[in-house]
Design a protein around this motif. Structure first.
Motif, PDB file in Angstrom:
ATOM      1  N   ALA A  60       4.417  -9.571  -7.507  1.00  0.00           N
ATOM      2  CA  ALA A  60       3.559  -8.316  -7.635  1.00  0.00           C
ATOM      3  C   ALA A  60       2.278  -8.445  -8.665  1.00  0.00           C
ATOM      4  CB  ALA A  60       4.365  -7.214  -7.810  1.00  0.00           C
ATOM      5  N   GLU A  61       2.854  -8.895 -10.030  1.00  0.00           N
ATOM      6  CA  GLU A  61       1.949  -9.279 -11.080  1.00  0.00           C
ATOM      7  C   GLU A  61       0.975 -10.270 -10.686  1.00  0.00           C
ATOM      8  OE1 GLU A  61       0.197  -9.009 -14.670  1.00  0.00           O
ATOM      9  OE2 GLU A  61       1.726  -7.715 -13.741  1.00  0.00           O
ATOM     10  N   GLU A  68      -7.467  -7.783  -9.534  1.00  0.00           N
ATOM     11  CA  GLU A  68      -8.393  -7.559 -10.762  1.00  0.00           C
ATOM     12  C   GLU A  68      -9.554  -8.338 -10.929  1.00  0.00           C
ATOM     13  OE1 GLU A  68      -7.388  -7.751 -15.612  1.00  0.00           O
ATOM     14  OE2 GLU A  68      -6.110  -6.359 -14.524  1.00  0.00           O
ATOM     15  N   ALA A  69      -9.099 -10.009 -10.705  1.00  0.00           N
ATOM     16  CA  ALA A  69     -10.202 -10.898 -10.870  1.00  0.00           C
ATOM     17  C   ALA A  69     -11.221 -10.744  -9.792  1.00  0.00           C
ATOM     18  CB  ALA A  69      -9.631 -12.402 -10.774  1.00  0.00           C
ATOM     19  N   THR A  74     -16.868  -9.066  -8.148  1.00  0.00           N
ATOM     20  CA  THR A  74     -17.563  -8.536  -6.940  1.00  0.00           C
ATOM     21  C   THR A  74     -18.219  -7.249  -7.562  1.00  0.00           C
ATOM     22  OG1 THR A  74     -15.721  -7.411  -6.018  1.00  0.00           O
ATOM     23  CG2 THR A  74     -16.332  -9.309  -5.162  1.00  0.00           C
ATOM     24  N   GLY A  75     -17.979  -7.019  -8.815  1.00  0.00           N
ATOM     25  CA  GLY A  75     -18.741  -5.600  -9.593  1.00  0.00           C
ATOM     26  C   GLY A  75     -17.769  -4.259  -9.114  1.00  0.00           C
ATOM     27  N   GLY A  76     -16.443  -4.542  -8.894  1.00  0.00           N
ATOM     28  CA  GLY A  76     -15.783  -3.413  -8.686  1.00  0.00           C
ATOM     29  C   GLY A  76     -15.789  -3.064  -7.242  1.00  0.00           C
ATOM     30  N   GLU A  77     -16.469  -3.724  -6.147  1.00  0.00           N
ATOM     31  CA  GLU A  77     -16.574  -3.419  -4.896  1.00  0.00           C
ATOM     32  C   GLU A  77     -15.581  -3.951  -3.860  1.00  0.00           C
ATOM     33  OE1 GLU A  77     -20.229  -4.208  -3.300  1.00  0.00           O
ATOM     34  OE2 GLU A  77     -21.500  -3.690  -5.028  1.00  0.00           O
ATOM     35  N   GLY A  78     -14.200  -4.542  -4.541  1.00  0.00           N
ATOM     36  CA  GLY A  78     -13.374  -4.874  -3.808  1.00  0.00           C
ATOM     37  C   GLY A  78     -13.537  -6.212  -3.141  1.00  0.00           C
ATOM     38  N   ARG A  79     -13.554  -6.316  -1.754  1.00  0.00           N
ATOM     39  CA  ARG A  79     -13.902  -7.640  -1.107  1.00  0.00           C
ATOM     40  C   ARG A  79     -15.094  -7.828  -1.241  1.00  0.00           C
ATOM     41  NH1 ARG A  79     -10.586  -9.521   3.087  1.00  0.00           N
ATOM     42  NH2 ARG A  79      -8.513  -8.365   2.953  1.00  0.00           N
TER      43      ARG A  79
END
Length: 101
Positions: A60-61, A68-69, A74-79
């Protein structure tokens, strides 16, 4: 009663690495060092992967760090891929008949 480290275990990590490196070099020069075949290496990797994957908290970690990486990359946009609407069949059909413009 606490156990005190003696000998090799009492040495700092850098000194341990240097001594281990010398031992490895000596074994190779002498011809007694074991060199893994690709099959042995594959088996060892598989065994280690199975052991690690049994620890659900650890896995899980790893997943959290990967997410997080990706988020940072992606500038916090997920995928990084844009989502699209429509079914797979609709996209196939549209790609077969491009619009004239």
């Amino acid at each position: 009663m606490s156990e005190s480290k003696r000998g090799f275990a009492a040495m700092n990590a850098e000194l341990q690495r240097q001594i281990a490196s010398q031992g490895g070099k000596a074994a190779h020069e002498k011809g007694t060092a074991h060199e893994f075949t690709s099959e042995e290496a594959r088996a060892a990797g598989r065994k280690g992967g199975e052991a690690v994957s049994q620890n659900r908290e650890h896995m899980a970690e790893i997943g959290r760090k990967g997410a997080e990486a990706r988020s940072q990359a992606t500038g916090g946009e997920g995928r990084s891929r844009k989502s699209r609407s429509g079914s797979h069949e609709q996209h196939v059909k549209a790609s077969e008949h491009p619009q004239q413009g």
